[in-house]
Design a protein around this motif. Structure first.
Motif, mmCIF file in Angstrom:
data_model
loop_
_atom_site.group_PDB
_atom_site.id
_atom_site.type_symbol
_atom_site.label_atom_id
_atom_site.label_comp_id
_atom_site.label_asym_id
_atom_site.label_seq_id
_atom_site.Cartn_x
_atom_site.Cartn_y
_atom_site.Cartn_z
ATOM 1 N N ALA A 34 0.861 -1.184 0.000
ATOM 2 C CA ALA A 34 0.000 0.000 0.000
ATOM 3 C C ALA A 34 0.900 1.237 0.000
ATOM 4 C CB ALA A 34 -0.897 -0.004 1.230
ATOM 5 N N PRO A 35 0.678 2.179 -0.906
ATOM 6 C CA PRO A 35 1.556 3.358 -1.037
ATOM 7 C C PRO A 35 1.229 4.432 -0.003
ATOM 8 C CG PRO A 35 -0.153 3.474 -2.678
ATOM 9 C CD PRO A 35 -0.364 2.171 -1.952
ATOM 10 N N ILE A 36 1.555 4.161 1.251
ATOM 11 C CA ILE A 36 1.254 5.090 2.334
ATOM 12 C C ILE A 36 2.548 5.620 2.949
ATOM 13 C CG2 ILE A 36 -0.990 4.116 2.927
ATOM 14 C CD1 ILE A 36 0.534 2.574 5.201
ATOM 15 N N LYS A 37 2.423 6.723 3.665
ATOM 16 C CA LYS A 37 3.569 7.312 4.360
ATOM 17 C C LYS A 37 3.069 7.919 5.669
ATOM 18 C CE LYS A 37 7.107 8.288 2.247
ATOM 19 N NZ LYS A 37 8.392 7.578 1.971
ATOM 20 N N ALA A 38 3.768 7.610 6.762
ATOM 21 C CA ALA A 38 3.433 8.196 8.059
ATOM 22 C C ALA A 38 3.971 9.624 8.106
ATOM 23 C CB ALA A 38 4.035 7.366 9.184
ATOM 24 N N VAL A 39 3.169 10.547 8.676
ATOM 25 C CA VAL A 39 3.568 11.949 8.684
ATOM 26 C C VAL A 39 3.696 12.537 10.093
ATOM 27 C CG1 VAL A 39 2.611 12.416 6.399
ATOM 28 C CG2 VAL A 39 1.162 12.725 8.417
ATOM 29 N N THR A 90 -0.135 18.698 9.287
ATOM 30 C CA THR A 90 0.869 18.079 10.152
ATOM 31 C C THR A 90 1.404 19.066 11.180
ATOM 32 O OG1 THR A 90 1.499 16.626 8.317
ATOM 33 C CG2 THR A 90 3.039 16.785 10.148
ATOM 34 N N THR A 91 1.727 20.264 10.740
ATOM 35 C CA THR A 91 2.251 21.270 11.657
ATOM 36 C C THR A 91 1.191 21.710 12.660
ATOM 37 O OG1 THR A 91 3.777 22.032 9.932
ATOM 38 C CG2 THR A 91 3.416 23.504 11.804
ATOM 39 N N GLY A 92 -0.047 21.825 12.198
ATOM 40 C CA GLY A 92 -1.131 22.212 13.100
ATOM 41 C C GLY A 92 -1.386 21.179 14.180
#
Length: 345
Positions: free
Chosen positions: A111-116, A253-255
């Protein structure tokens, strides 16, 4: 009145579900549909799933005004991290969160996912405990043979820690296989344990503290006992969504990172009051009493920034179980801190 236990989900069924998700992603859009767009073509309305009676970090960030022009679109609730990230991978929602071992499993299924961003963790006051009744004969790992352990979902954090506990306490694989892990919704776990439908119940956060306050139960062990302080779960997005919506991902992500630090530095009573207000405002007829037991989100690193060790632990665990080929995944390939501007440098 007794609570009926849900049908048991087997390990094979869980892994098959991950396989289905990967197939769906490989031929799908990998982005949720229907989101509002501005900033050119970038999505500014993010679909997500919530948790009954709880305030997630994105919900807190939105209420605090940390998400800028982004809005959240609640599509329903979940009790399962693996289900949440599967929904993100297949494009039903824009982001989902789960235990890092489940993220590793989903990534291993291509699955083409990425943790942020890390969004929950374990420390001295925020942990999942494995509880038995005060008069239970269960006092050691060996006593669990033939017993039922209720947890929110299989193949995730709670089952992983149970297996680590059994192994560290000398149980063979054959004996460990006789310990039955089964699914019990978190809000029902205390009741099911007290009714003796299970011998052990996994309780965390406010549900744990509420149960302890009622008395009559004692801990067998906790994830903090086993592993100490660590960030345990991350929010993931599809790689395609990240590539097509970099400004949105950065703002989100920053929020959320700011919300993590706000919750650390704000007096606990004020955080609880804010959460209670959020739950009441959304008007879903939820019980807010458990929020009084909230302590923290337990995220280890500043602003939820991710480190290799938070994935390597579970890569090693899955490799040892034979579910992952040695060297197939590299921890640093599973996440990115690029869009988290909180604490950069």
């Amino acid at each position: 009145m007794s609570v009926a236990l849900p049908a048991r989900t087997s390990r094979r069924q869980f892994l098959a579900l991950l396989g289905i998700s990967a197939a769906a992603v490989s031929c799908g859009t990998a982005t949720a549909t229907g989101g509002s767009r501005s900033r050119g073509s970038q999505v500014t309305t993010l679909k997500y799933q919530g948790w009954v009676g709880q305030v997630t970090l994105p919900e807190l960030a939105a209420d605090l005004g940390f998400l800028g022009n982004l809005t959240l679109d609640w599509v329903g609730n979940t009790i399962s991290g693996p289900q949440d990230i599967q929904s993100a991978a297949t494009g039903q929602i824009h982001f989902g969160g789960a235990f890092n071992g489940a993220v590793v499993k989903l990534a291993a299924s291509k699955a083409p996912i990425k943790a942020v961003l890390s969004y929950y963790g374990v420390d001295e006051s925020v942990y999942s405990g494995y509880y038995v009744l005060e008069d239970s004969p269960v006092r050691s790992a060996r006593d669990l043979i033939g017993k039922k352990v209720g947890m929110n979902t299989l193949g995730a954090h709670s089952q992983a820690l149970l297996e680590i506990y059994l192994k560290r306490n000398g149980l063979s694989k054959a004996d460990a296989a006789k310990v039955e892990a089964l699914v019990v919704p978190p809000v029902n776990t205390e009741q099911v344990l007290r009714q003796k439908q299970i011998e052990v119940g996994v309780l965390g956060g406010v549900l744990r503290d509420k149960a302890l306050a009622a008395g009559g139960i004692r801990p067998l062990f906790s994830d903090f006992d086993l592993l100490g302080k660590f960030s345990a779960g991350t929010y993931v997005m599809t790689q395609r969504f990240i590539e097509e919506n970099p400004d949105t991902v950065r703002t989100f992500t920053t929020g959320v990172a700011k919300a993590i630090e706000w919750s650390r530095t704000t007096p606990r009573e004020q955080v609880i009051a804010r959460m209670t207000e959020i739950v009441k405002k959304r008007g879903r007829n939820e019980d807010t009493s458990t929020l009084q037991y909230w302590r923290s989100y337990g995220v280890a690193e500043t602003g939820g920034r991710i480190e290799d060790k938070e994935f390597q632990l579970w890569i090693d665990w899955l490799t040892e179980r034979g579910e992952l080929k040695d060297g197939r995944l590299k921890a640093s390939d599973l996440y990115t801190n690029e869009f988290n501007d909180y604490g950069k440098g």
